[in-house]
Scaffold this motif. Structure first.
Motif, PDB file in Angstrom:
ATOM      1  N   LEU A  79     -24.515 -25.140  -8.718  1.00 11.82           N
ATOM      2  CA  LEU A  79     -25.385 -26.117  -7.663  1.00 11.82           C
ATOM      3  C   LEU A  79     -25.442 -25.373  -6.343  1.00 11.82           C
ATOM      4  N   LYS A  80     -24.436 -25.171  -6.193  1.00 12.36           N
ATOM      5  CA  LYS A  80     -24.202 -24.210  -4.268  1.00 12.36           C
ATOM      6  C   LYS A  80     -24.858 -22.949  -4.247  1.00 12.36           C
ATOM      7  N   GLN A  81     -25.026 -22.287  -5.271  1.00  8.09           N
ATOM      8  CA  GLN A  81     -25.654 -21.211  -5.580  1.00  8.09           C
ATOM      9  C   GLN A  81     -27.574 -21.101  -6.017  1.00  8.09           C
ATOM     10  N   LYS A  82     -27.583 -22.242  -6.282  1.00 11.35           N
ATOM     11  CA  LYS A  82     -28.774 -22.831  -6.039  1.00 11.35           C
ATOM     12  C   LYS A  82     -29.807 -22.667  -4.764  1.00 11.35           C
ATOM     13  N   ASP A  83     -30.650 -22.101  -4.510  1.00 10.04           N
ATOM     14  CA  ASP A  83     -31.778 -22.320  -3.387  1.00 10.04           C
ATOM     15  C   ASP A  83     -32.078 -24.053  -2.859  1.00 10.04           C
ATOM     16  N   LEU A  84     -32.316 -24.746  -3.814  1.00  7.80           N
ATOM     17  CA  LEU A  84     -33.074 -26.486  -4.136  1.00  7.80           C
ATOM     18  C   LEU A  84     -32.494 -26.840  -5.106  1.00  7.80           C
ATOM     19  N   LEU A  85     -32.313 -27.758  -4.485  1.00  8.01           N
ATOM     20  CA  LEU A  85     -31.473 -28.889  -5.985  1.00  8.01           C
ATOM     21  C   LEU A  85     -32.878 -29.945  -6.680  1.00  8.01           C
ATOM     22  N   SER A  86     -32.518 -29.979  -7.617  1.00  8.74           N
ATOM     23  CA  SER A  86     -34.099 -30.415  -8.573  1.00  8.74           C
ATOM     24  C   SER A  86     -33.561 -32.040  -8.264  1.00  8.74           C
ATOM     25  N   SER A  87     -34.026 -33.136  -9.060  1.00  2.46           N
ATOM     26  CA  SER A  87     -34.516 -34.348  -8.665  1.00  2.46           C
ATOM     27  C   SER A  87     -32.972 -34.292 -10.426  1.00  2.46           C
ATOM     28  N   VAL A  88     -32.784 -33.643 -10.930  1.00  2.00           N
ATOM     29  CA  VAL A  88     -31.934 -34.123 -11.787  1.00  2.00           C
ATOM     30  C   VAL A  88     -30.541 -33.076 -11.321  1.00  2.00           C
ATOM     31  N   ASP A  89     -30.792 -32.153 -10.881  1.00  4.52           N
ATOM     32  CA  ASP A  89     -29.402 -31.583 -10.380  1.00  4.52           C
ATOM     33  C   ASP A  89     -28.923 -33.005  -9.402  1.00  4.52           C
ATOM     34  N   ARG A  90     -29.546 -33.118  -8.729  1.00  2.21           N
ATOM     35  CA  ARG A  90     -29.597 -34.585  -8.004  1.00  2.21           C
ATOM     36  C   ARG A  90     -28.853 -36.088  -8.430  1.00  2.21           C
ATOM     37  N   GLN A  91     -29.044 -35.989  -9.445  1.00  2.00           N
ATOM     38  CA  GLN A  91     -29.197 -37.493 -10.323  1.00  2.00           C
ATOM     39  C   GLN A  91     -27.762 -37.273 -10.933  1.00  2.00           C
ATOM     40  N   ASN A  92     -27.345 -36.000 -11.785  1.00  2.00           N
ATOM     41  CA  ASN A  92     -25.814 -35.521 -11.710  1.00  2.00           C
ATOM     42  C   ASN A  92     -25.082 -35.708 -10.530  1.00  2.00           C
ATOM     43  N   LEU A  93     -25.242 -35.334  -9.448  1.00  2.00           N
ATOM     44  CA  LEU A  93     -24.476 -35.219  -8.234  1.00  2.00           C
ATOM     45  C   LEU A  93     -24.058 -36.832  -8.082  1.00  2.00           C
ATOM     46  N   GLU A  94     -25.322 -38.257  -8.185  1.00  2.00           N
ATOM     47  CA  GLU A  94     -25.163 -38.988  -8.325  1.00  2.00           C
ATOM     48  C   GLU A  94     -23.978 -40.036  -9.146  1.00  2.00           C
ATOM     49  N   SER A  95     -24.546 -39.730 -10.621  1.00  2.00           N
ATOM     50  CA  SER A  95     -23.222 -39.876 -11.149  1.00  2.00           C
ATOM     51  C   SER A  95     -21.862 -39.466 -11.078  1.00  2.00           C
ATOM     52  N   LEU A  96     -21.234 -38.078 -10.719  1.00  2.00           N
ATOM     53  CA  LEU A  96     -20.675 -37.650 -10.198  1.00  2.00           C
ATOM     54  C   LEU A  96     -20.115 -39.016  -9.381  1.00  2.00           C
ATOM     55  N   ILE A  97     -20.147 -37.924  -8.006  1.00  2.00           N
ATOM     56  CA  ILE A  97     -20.021 -39.476  -6.709  1.00  2.00           C
ATOM     57  C   ILE A  97     -19.814 -40.623  -7.516  1.00  2.00           C
ATOM     58  N   ASN A 135     -16.037 -30.726  -1.752  1.00  2.00           N
ATOM     59  CA  ASN A 135     -17.051 -29.555  -2.361  1.00  2.00           C
ATOM     60  C   ASN A 135     -18.602 -30.359  -2.519  1.00  2.00           C
ATOM     61  N   ILE A 136     -18.768 -31.841  -2.877  1.00  2.00           N
ATOM     62  CA  ILE A 136     -19.735 -32.432  -3.153  1.00  2.00           C
ATOM     63  C   ILE A 136     -20.889 -32.552  -1.740  1.00  2.00           C
ATOM     64  N   ALA A 137     -19.671 -32.778  -0.670  1.00  2.00           N
ATOM     65  CA  ALA A 137     -20.368 -32.612   0.773  1.00  2.00           C
ATOM     66  C   ALA A 137     -20.490 -31.907   0.933  1.00  2.00           C
ATOM     67  N   SER A 138     -20.120 -30.666   0.415  1.00  2.07           N
ATOM     68  CA  SER A 138     -20.489 -29.573   1.226  1.00  2.07           C
ATOM     69  C   SER A 138     -21.353 -29.476   0.821  1.00  2.07           C
ATOM     70  N   LEU A 139     -21.938 -29.561  -0.680  1.00  2.13           N
ATOM     71  CA  LEU A 139     -23.774 -29.129  -1.271  1.00  2.13           C
ATOM     72  C   LEU A 139     -24.379 -30.066  -0.759  1.00  2.13           C
ATOM     73  N   ASP A 140     -24.254 -30.996  -0.281  1.00 10.48           N
ATOM     74  CA  ASP A 140     -25.245 -32.882  -0.563  1.00 10.48           C
ATOM     75  C   ASP A 140     -25.157 -33.476   0.945  1.00 10.48           C
ATOM     76  N   SER A 146     -24.866 -41.009   2.510  1.00 14.32           N
ATOM     77  CA  SER A 146     -25.519 -42.329   2.089  1.00 14.32           C
ATOM     78  C   SER A 146     -24.281 -42.972   1.503  1.00 14.32           C
ATOM     79  N   ARG A 147     -23.894 -42.253   0.246  1.00 11.94           N
ATOM     80  CA  ARG A 147     -23.179 -42.955  -0.996  1.00 11.94           C
ATOM     81  C   ARG A 147     -21.946 -43.812  -0.277  1.00 11.94           C
ATOM     82  N   THR A 148     -21.257 -42.550   1.037  1.00  2.00           N
ATOM     83  CA  THR A 148     -20.569 -43.275   1.818  1.00  2.00           C
ATOM     84  C   THR A 148     -20.491 -44.830   2.788  1.00  2.00           C
TER      85      THR A 148
END
Length: 180
Positions: A79-97, A135-140, A146-148
């Motif tokens: 995910l860090k290598q992507k230029d832009l996170l998709s909505s699916v990427d963000r949903q995956n991160l939400e679940s992970l958080i 690592n998630i914080a450095s990504l988004d 917001s979640r914190t």
């Protein structure tokens, strides 16, 4: 049976995690040599396994959860290598958080008076979970902020009736956010 169900599950998940990490590394190499088609296939393979990985990460047994951290960390690198996170990427991160927050909480059975093997194992696992949080914080940054904020507002807004585990988690995450 020689192995308990949990031990067997851990071994299977360790194999899955290593396989996923290799797939992530393969994707990186494929992108490097401009084999975009196969890099996309590798990414799809990694992302298709995320529901199983997240379910395993959320398992009540911390040893089972720890078995998939390599996979999750490699996914974060992708995910860090992507230029832009998709909505699916963000949903995956939400679940992970969400799962990470739950896993970071002290169990009701945690014995603060007597640090035994289980307590030491949890503290070691928690260090890995804090690294994942950073690592998630450095990504988004906006997402983790917001979640914190939601976590802190929920826990500390009702501090008189809040469980210790929730208040401690909120303070820990706020501290980790400040450090990252």
């Amino acid at each position: 049976s020689l192995l308990s169900d949990v031990t067997f599950l851990r071994y299977v998940l360790i194999l899955r995690s290593v396989k996923g990490a290799l797939c992530c590394a393969g994707r990186y190499r494929l992108k490097k040599v401009n084999d975009i088609k196969d890099a996309i296939v590798a990414l799809d393979t990694v992302e298709n396994k995320l529901p199983v990985i997240y379910t395993s990460f959320g398992n009540g047994d911390d040893n089972v959860s720890a078995s998939v951290l390599e996979y999750i960390n490699e996914y974060i690198i992708i995910l860090k290598q992507k230029d832009l996170l998709s909505s699916v990427d963000r949903q995956n991160l939400e679940s992970l958080i969400s799962i990470n927050f739950e896993k970071m909480k002290y169990d009701e059975s945690y014995d603060f008076e007597n640090d035994g093997d289980e307590e030491a194992q949890f503290l070691e696992f928690r260090i890995q979970l804090k690294k994942l949080y950073v690592n998630i914080a450095s990504l988004d940054k906006n997402l983790i902020l917001s979640r914190t904020q939601q976590l802190v507002t929920s826990a500390l807004g009702n501090w008189q009736t809040c469980k210790f585990q929730d208040a401690e988690l909120a303070i820990t995450c706020l501290y980790e956010l400040g450090e990252s």
